[in-house]
Design an enzyme around this catalytic site. Structure first.
Site, PDB file in Angstrom:
ATOM      1  N   HIS A 167       0.536  -1.106  -0.160  1.00 33.76           N
ATOM      2  CA  HIS A 167       0.105  -0.259   0.203  1.00 33.76           C
ATOM      3  C   HIS A 167       0.472   1.453  -0.335  1.00 33.76           C
ATOM      4  O   HIS A 167       1.547   1.797   0.948  1.00 33.76           O
ATOM      5  CB  HIS A 167      -0.871  -0.133   1.094  1.00 33.76           C
ATOM      6  CG  HIS A 167      -1.981   1.035   1.586  1.00 33.76           C
ATOM      7  ND1 HIS A 167      -3.577   1.163   0.792  1.00 33.76           N
ATOM      8  CD2 HIS A 167      -1.575   2.816   1.395  1.00 33.76           C
ATOM      9  CE1 HIS A 167      -4.216   2.305   1.626  1.00 33.76           C
ATOM     10  NE2 HIS A 167      -3.059   2.933   1.530  1.00 33.76           N
ATOM     11  N   HIS A 214       1.729   5.071  -1.982  1.00 29.77           N
ATOM     12  CA  HIS A 214       1.143   6.002  -2.657  1.00 29.77           C
ATOM     13  C   HIS A 214       1.845   6.843  -4.043  1.00 29.77           C
ATOM     14  O   HIS A 214       2.939   8.055  -3.725  1.00 29.77           O
ATOM     15  CB  HIS A 214       0.379   7.534  -2.459  1.00 29.77           C
ATOM     16  CG  HIS A 214      -0.709   6.695  -1.646  1.00 29.77           C
ATOM     17  ND1 HIS A 214      -2.104   7.098  -2.501  1.00 29.77           N
ATOM     18  CD2 HIS A 214      -0.465   5.944  -0.847  1.00 29.77           C
ATOM     19  CE1 HIS A 214      -2.840   6.570  -1.438  1.00 29.77           C
ATOM     20  NE2 HIS A 214      -2.651   6.232  -0.459  1.00 29.77           N
ATOM     21  N   LYS A 223       2.103  10.455  -5.317  1.00 29.28           N
ATOM     22  CA  LYS A 223       2.020  11.721  -4.408  1.00 29.28           C
ATOM     23  C   LYS A 223       3.554  11.695  -3.701  1.00 29.28           C
ATOM     24  O   LYS A 223       3.460  12.540  -2.961  1.00 29.28           O
ATOM     25  CB  LYS A 223       1.314  11.279  -3.186  1.00 29.28           C
ATOM     26  CG  LYS A 223      -0.328  11.463  -3.539  1.00 29.28           C
ATOM     27  CD  LYS A 223      -1.307  10.936  -2.281  1.00 29.28           C
ATOM     28  CE  LYS A 223      -2.572  11.050  -2.860  1.00 29.28           C
ATOM     29  NZ  LYS A 223      -3.308  10.264  -2.822  1.00 29.28           N
ATOM     30  N   HIS A 249      -9.423   2.708   0.529  1.00 29.04           N
ATOM     31  CA  HIS A 249      -9.287   3.061   1.387  1.00 29.04           C
ATOM     32  C   HIS A 249     -10.437   3.935   2.782  1.00 29.04           C
ATOM     33  O   HIS A 249     -11.387   3.455   2.418  1.00 29.04           O
ATOM     34  CB  HIS A 249      -8.155   4.214   1.155  1.00 29.04           C
ATOM     35  CG  HIS A 249      -7.212   4.642   1.072  1.00 29.04           C
ATOM     36  ND1 HIS A 249      -7.159   4.054  -0.181  1.00 29.04           N
ATOM     37  CD2 HIS A 249      -5.873   5.922   1.337  1.00 29.04           C
ATOM     38  CE1 HIS A 249      -5.555   4.362  -0.680  1.00 29.04           C
ATOM     39  NE2 HIS A 249      -5.663   5.429   0.122  1.00 29.04           N
ATOM     40  N   GLU A 291     -10.776   6.093   7.980  1.00 29.84           N
ATOM     41  CA  GLU A 291      -9.090   6.952   8.573  1.00 29.84           C
ATOM     42  C   GLU A 291      -8.821   7.919   9.080  1.00 29.84           C
ATOM     43  O   GLU A 291      -9.570   9.066   8.802  1.00 29.84           O
ATOM     44  CB  GLU A 291      -8.630   7.104   7.317  1.00 29.84           C
ATOM     45  CG  GLU A 291      -6.856   7.155   7.335  1.00 29.84           C
ATOM     46  CD  GLU A 291      -6.095   7.470   5.974  1.00 29.84           C
ATOM     47  OE1 GLU A 291      -4.666   8.303   5.930  1.00 29.84           O
ATOM     48  OE2 GLU A 291      -6.591   7.510   4.857  1.00 29.84           O
ATOM     49  N   ASP A 298       2.612   3.447   2.807  1.00 33.41           N
ATOM     50  CA  ASP A 298       2.226   4.481   2.380  1.00 33.41           C
ATOM     51  C   ASP A 298       2.935   5.604   1.808  1.00 33.41           C
ATOM     52  O   ASP A 298       3.102   5.383   0.841  1.00 33.41           O
ATOM     53  CB  ASP A 298       0.746   4.792   3.639  1.00 33.41           C
ATOM     54  CG  ASP A 298      -0.410   5.620   3.489  1.00 33.41           C
ATOM     55  OD1 ASP A 298      -0.855   4.885   2.618  1.00 33.41           O
ATOM     56  OD2 ASP A 298      -1.261   5.809   4.975  1.00 33.41           O
ATOM     57  N   ASN A 299       1.770   6.844   2.680  1.00 32.48           N
ATOM     58  CA  ASN A 299       2.758   7.809   1.830  1.00 32.48           C
ATOM     59  C   ASN A 299       4.001   8.403   1.752  1.00 32.48           C
ATOM     60  O   ASN A 299       4.794   8.092   2.758  1.00 32.48           O
ATOM     61  CB  ASN A 299       2.258   9.026   2.382  1.00 32.48           C
ATOM     62  CG  ASN A 299       0.629   8.798   1.896  1.00 32.48           C
ATOM     63  OD1 ASN A 299      -0.406   7.844   2.462  1.00 32.48           O
ATOM     64  ND2 ASN A 299       0.066   9.739   1.190  1.00 32.48           N
TER      65      ASN A 299
END
Length: 437
Positions: free
Chosen positions: A80, A82, A85, A231, A234, A331-332
């Site tokens: 997972h 991104h 981004k 998602h 959250e 994640d990010n």
């Protein structure tokens, strides 16, 4: 190869002697375990694992590298992320550090900057980083509101092809499910996902007609042979229960594809009986859950001038105990949702152990960045060490868990096809032309 703690033989057939392996990531070989760690000699031939033998028993006439009980792991799975981004923090920081600030910052940056060239440059930088750290499989969510969905999926397909021999890539269309009722947009989005062999995703909220939206999502996925990755919840608001609705929808629609959900933060704030009922439904529906501990702890329960009371993560142990497939992921990375990170699964694992209390015991902890995410993503050929598998390994000088978890393991060796790779990380200066700070 860059400087490391040992030198690998250059021969086509050789031994990695006296290795310590996480037993949970090993197939077809058993040995006495201590804290889930076993000793073995690994025979490599022609870029593949030829044999796993008791430590000290490999043929003495073969070239050998003595790990001196250092660990050997399979390459990692980051399920997972991104990539679209990543690395925009310098040009679009999140001054409040909270979720709404992140949404606003990403939206403005996307509208101003996300050309094909910009997205490609940042994706390439991220993949170079992940590869150097030892990752073999990545799933990324792609912001997919029009017209970005066509730009980013086109770039993704090109990058996936270019990287196919180094990192396997999967992509999920990320969009707010309130857009699912826009028939023209949703039809076009599905066409793009199918054309680029992606997954159907989205962000859920507690809409009055959530069930209808979910039914449309599941019907569309079934009709087009798509898996789903959402998602979910959250938030620290205990009233948010879309995870329960998703499990009910999967069962109600008889959906046979794979469903993964990420975050599920509000589950940890709910009363025990409410949470247990949802967990039981998730287990029954065979939905996989990925926790994003670093990003969730960064964003959740953030209030100016106030120390956070909650860690922001989901009920990971309870989900796993109920039989739910679970894993953790990055994640990010260096964007408004998470200002830090390096797509390093060792960092993710180390922080997950601390944040989620996955120690005491640590026996099966290694699964969360190896075999578990590989299985969830439909790649049971990855994330484990086994005879016949490609010798894609990450070697560490650390011999025990206390050593492994106490340092970032910067001297690790990453092996692909039985050979050490160049582990030099890309320089942040490479991003200067697009960061424009």
């Amino acid at each position: 190869m860059t400087s490391s703690f040992l030198s690998l033989p250059t021969a086509d057939r050789f031994v990695l002697a006296n290795a310590t392996l996480p037993a949970v990531a090993v197939d077809g070989f058993a040995a006495p375990a201590k804290e889930g760690l076993i000793a073995a000699d690994i025979v490599v031939s022609g870029g593949r694992i030829e044999a796993l033998l008791p430590a000290g028993t490999a043929p003495a006439d073969l070239p050998s590298a003595d790990l001196q009980r250092g660990m050997a792991w399979p390459c990692f799975v980051d399920m997972h992320t991104h990539l679209d981004k990543g690395h925009i923090w310098e040009r679009r920081p999140n001054p409040t550090g909270d979720f709404m600030g992140a949404l606003d910052a990403v939206r403005s940056d996307r509208e101003a900057n996300w050309s094909a060239a910009d997205v490609r440059a940042r994706m390439e930088f991220s993949l170079k980083t992940a590869y150097a750290h030892g990752t073999h499989l990545i799933r990324t969510h792609l912001d997919s509101l029009a017209p970005q969905h066509r730009i980013s999926f086109e770039v993704f397909s090109e990058v996936r092809d270019a990287w196919k021999d180094r990192i396997a890539l999967q992509a999920v269309a990320l969009f707010p499910l309130d857009a699912i009722t826009d028939e023209a947009f949703f039809k076009d989005l599905v066409e793009v996902i199918v054309a680029h062999k992606g997954l159907l995703g989205g962000v859920t909220q507690m809409w009055p007609d959530l069930d209808a939206r979910l039914d449309l999502l599941f019907r569309t996925a079934a009709d087009n042979g798509l898996d789903i990755d959402l998602h979910v919840d959250e938030t620290q608001d205990k009233q948010v229960l879309t995870l329960k609705s998703i499990a009910e929808a999967k069962l109600r629609n008889g959906f046979e594809g794979a469903v993964t959900v990420g975050h599920c933060c509000s589950l940890a704030r709910q009363d025990e009986d409410v949470a247990k009922a949802t967990i039981d439904l998730v287990a029954e529906a065979k939905i996989a859950v990925v926790s994003l501990p670093m990003c969730n702890m960064y964003l959740q329960d953030r209030t100016p001038g106030r120390t956070p009371r909650y860690r922001g993560v989901t009920l990971f142990k309870e989900l796993a105990a109920a039989g739910v497939a679970t894993a953790v992921s990055s994640d990010n990375t260096r964007d408004p949702f998470y200002a830090y990170g390096d797509l390093d699964a060792v960092e993710v694992f180390r922080e997950a152990v601390r944040i989620l209390h996955l120690d005491h015991p640590l026996d099966e902890a290694a699964r969360i960045v190896t075999r578990s995410p590989a299985d969830i993503l439909g790649r049971p050929d990855l994330g484990r060490i086994a005879v016949g598998q490609t010798a894609d390994l990450v070697l560490f000088s650390a011999r025990r868990w206390s050593e492994f978890l106490s340092r970032p393991q910067a001297d690790r060796i990453v092996m692909r096809n039985g050979k050490g790779i160049d582990r030099r990380l890309p320089d942040y200066r490479d991003l200067d032309p697009i960061v424009k700070d």
